[in-house]
Design an enzyme around this catalytic site. Sequence first.
Site, mmCIF file in Angstrom:
data_model
loop_
_atom_site.group_PDB
_atom_site.id
_atom_site.type_symbol
_atom_site.label_atom_id
_atom_site.label_comp_id
_atom_site.label_asym_id
_atom_site.label_seq_id
_atom_site.Cartn_x
_atom_site.Cartn_y
_atom_site.Cartn_z
ATOM 1 N N HIS A 1 75.569 13.447 71.032
ATOM 2 C CA HIS A 1 76.869 13.952 71.723
ATOM 3 C C HIS A 1 76.314 14.155 73.336
ATOM 4 O O HIS A 1 75.562 14.635 73.539
ATOM 5 C CB HIS A 1 77.602 15.165 71.050
ATOM 6 C CG HIS A 1 77.915 14.843 69.731
ATOM 7 N ND1 HIS A 1 76.903 15.030 68.832
ATOM 8 C CD2 HIS A 1 79.052 14.478 68.891
ATOM 9 C CE1 HIS A 1 77.476 15.054 67.499
ATOM 10 N NE2 HIS A 1 78.891 14.741 67.486
ATOM 11 N N MET B 1 67.390 17.616 71.124
ATOM 12 C CA MET B 1 67.008 16.427 71.635
ATOM 13 C C MET B 1 66.967 16.470 72.995
ATOM 14 O O MET B 1 66.367 15.744 73.623
ATOM 15 C CB MET B 1 68.089 15.555 71.095
ATOM 16 C CG MET B 1 68.103 15.433 69.444
ATOM 17 S SD MET B 1 66.432 14.973 68.896
ATOM 18 C CE MET B 1 66.059 13.555 69.614
ATOM 19 N N ASP C 1 52.631 7.971 84.629
ATOM 20 C CA ASP C 1 52.681 6.966 85.483
ATOM 21 C C ASP C 1 52.252 7.236 87.103
ATOM 22 O O ASP C 1 51.441 6.468 87.583
ATOM 23 C CB ASP C 1 54.528 6.594 85.936
ATOM 24 C CG ASP C 1 54.784 5.897 87.089
ATOM 25 O OD1 ASP C 1 54.184 4.645 86.874
ATOM 26 O OD2 ASP C 1 55.468 5.912 87.887
#
Lengths: 157, 157, 157, 157, 157, 157
Positions: free
Chosen positions: B77, B113, B128
Amino acid sequence: MSEFSHISSNGEANMVDVTGKAVTTREALAEAFVYMNEEAISLIQRGDHHKGDIFAAARIAGIQGAKKTADLIPLCHPLMLTKVAVDLELQAAEGRVRIETRCKLDGKTGVEMEALTAASVASLTLFDMCKAVDPGMRIEGLRVLKKTGGKTGLWSA
Amino acid sequence: MSEFSHISSNGEANMVDVTGKAVTTREALAEAFVYMNEEAISLIQRGDHHKGDIFAAARIAGIQGAKKTADLIPLCHPLMLTKVAVDLELQAAEGRVRIETRCKLDGKTGVEMEALTAASVASLTLFDMCKAVDPGMRIEGLRVLKKTGGKTGLWSA
Amino acid sequence: MSEFSHISSNGEANMVDVTGKAVTTREALAEAFVYMNEEAISLIQRGDHHKGDIFAAARIAGIQGAKKTADLIPLCHPLMLTKVAVDLELQAAEGRVRIETRCKLDGKTGVEMEALTAASVASLTLFDMCKAVDPGMRIEGLRVLKKTGGKTGLWSA
Amino acid sequence: MSEFSHISSNGEANMVDVTGKAVTTREALAEAFVYMNEEAISLIQRGDHHKGDIFAAARIAGIQGAKKTADLIPLCHPLMLTKVAVDLELQAAEGRVRIETRCKLDGKTGVEMEALTAASVASLTLFDMCKAVDPGMRIEGLRVLKKTGGKTGLWSA
Amino acid sequence: MSEFSHISSNGEANMVDVTGKAVTTREALAEAFVYMNEEAISLIQRGDHHKGDIFAAARIAGIQGAKKTADLIPLCHPLMLTKVAVDLELQAAEGRVRIETRCKLDGKTGVEMEALTAASVASLTLFDMCKAVDPGMRIEGLRVLKKTGGKTGLWSA
Amino acid sequence: MSEFSHISSNGEANMVDVTGKAVTTREALAEAFVYMNEEAISLIQRGDHHKGDIFAAARIAGIQGAKKTADLIPLCHPLMLTKVAVDLELQAAEGRVRIETRCKLDGKTGVEMEALTAASVASLTLFDMCKAVDPGMRIEGLRVLKKTGGKTGLWSA
């Protein structure tokens, strides 16, 4: 190689200049594992349609995630991916799902961050869908397996 | 709990209906580890400014990542996070950087999450920036440490 | 052609690999119609400035929508559009607005999804602006009119 | 109601001020149809797994699309959707797939644009996956079926 | 006030925790000016429709920009704006266009960054549309004019 | 040049067609200034780590902003930037921070909007981090300094 390419001599984060680099076909493979408890494993195992939509959602989210790499990772260049593949395999005996991703493009810079991001987003999506059954899952072993193309050529783990 | 909340009875991916749920203060903690070789560790260690910008970039990317969770994970959501924190610690002896994230909101659904996504994006950003020195890094142990709030209350790993 | 290009032999959603394809100039046209009641039609008709901003908003949203195609449609490749045009025409006698879009690029894959997405987002924006007057509007006839370029060459409806 | 709510008295596009409006539970249903030729219909029909991933991709893209509504439609307010559902049904005799969407939230403004956007993006995703077999598909009948909540209460088509 | 709220005691960038703050109605006004040469000014002046679409594009881009604030500014919270207004006025005698923006919400944190971002994106859009005629334009005087709501109440420049 | 390239003959906003244009190396420099009061200046001055994270956040947000240009400015083409640099300099005597940005690509259209957007987002991020100490800051003098490449070749302010 002995210095971080993304940090300038005065210590500042820095996008690498790839303007002069040659366009070559580049490809990268990455993998990740999502470990979960027996109940979650057996729910995934039970019935094709269950696995179907769970795996389909993770696969699609991973593909979409690869396309968002430059939006997520500050120093990544925007890229025109020509292929993204996300494969999921239930390894029930090991109590885990294995995710393997592959990205390709004809471009000036490698696509390993795209493959890692795809694997990462697919793993998180799997986590999200299974967390009601096992909130203690772990995502492990996210790494590059192989990359080809560019000046450095083949690299494999 | 014995069924995946995000898969309907006919096997279709499904956003959980939280319309009727109470607004409570919710919080989640997550962690991840990025393992790298000695050269990468010592480059991070050398000089505050180097670590500064590397860690700052990962921290900021992690915070931004948390806000993109509903865009990345299909069945999440949209949420109004009231706090996102991303902390990085160099654990040189273990050959790794530890990332800990914390998300909060007053809302109808949990934020684990979001905390996981923050940790994941911070890890990828660190990867990276260090990959020119060590392309063989691994991201390990991404998991929820603790969550509070909502009907289920406290859960900890 | 007899199989879906986006579904692999084992039934999984699949981004087509365009790595090897030639870069050619590609173009696609699409159209859609928004049907509305007389009151909405006459409000659009009345006064240039009214139509101006309503049509300008739909046109700009359509152009922006074309650029978001790969973000919206999971298996679309990111593309570097070189031209997007969105035209709106009030067809009062038919009780509708006609939307025609055109996308172009020099690239490895066609732009019909971009033209359709532009038409779709322009239609939805028009709907949004007129819905207080007519909540019963319908968007009809969204389709590709013509596409050129690539291996298949000209296709027209 | 006799004026467009989104156009100010001097003809300028205008986001409606909902600051003072009450928070109520709001819900909207929308539908759309994708018409395709017999070959495409029978490919969807053949085998559960095929339909599974095609429908899963469209369903997930539709859910994600609903969350992007305020990013796509210029004058839409950002909303905290509490539920998005996207259902697809193959209506082989009619040569079409029917898409029905449902959005809910507790908020200050309606969710019909979110339901329409979900239906639109799901339709476009279906189009993308089937276009190699039938480039002449049409998306028809995109409209609101019903909305509830807010000052105006129930509206149905 | 004597310390930066967004920098922690050890110097790290930090999203302010607003979990416990009260929900109040908040509003902010901002302005900016785009200075351009006489040729650009007179082209904007000439004909209503020209100004219409130039100003409409800037207005719509500014409204969309306000909604992207938390995506652009790393430490901004996601917010549910209830109103965004962007007004443009040609001030030909001063050789400039004035942009005034207004944002509102019922929430836990102020909206001045949203108003500034709206003004900034509207200014950049105007620049983009006029740059073929005057590449030497300048954007000046971007600032907050007034804000109300929250613990600090009214602030005005 | 005597007409706006982005407005068609009938006054409609219009994305320029660059399909036929040559791919050349293009570069643009832009600058902006953020003026603030003495207290803010001295807080930035005090301690390297403070300045480090404040400047790092602005630098990273500016780089990310450049990549979002086509998403923010309606008529900008999507571009594949090969380099983005954002430099910040505290000019304490003048009571301001100077921001200079540089963008490069091999492409069909110039990158001055990308350089301006980077400078704009970096400025706004700086504003956000310092606003608790000085809500009256102003962003001034945002302009293009120089651009090279393409048919028009070198342009400088």
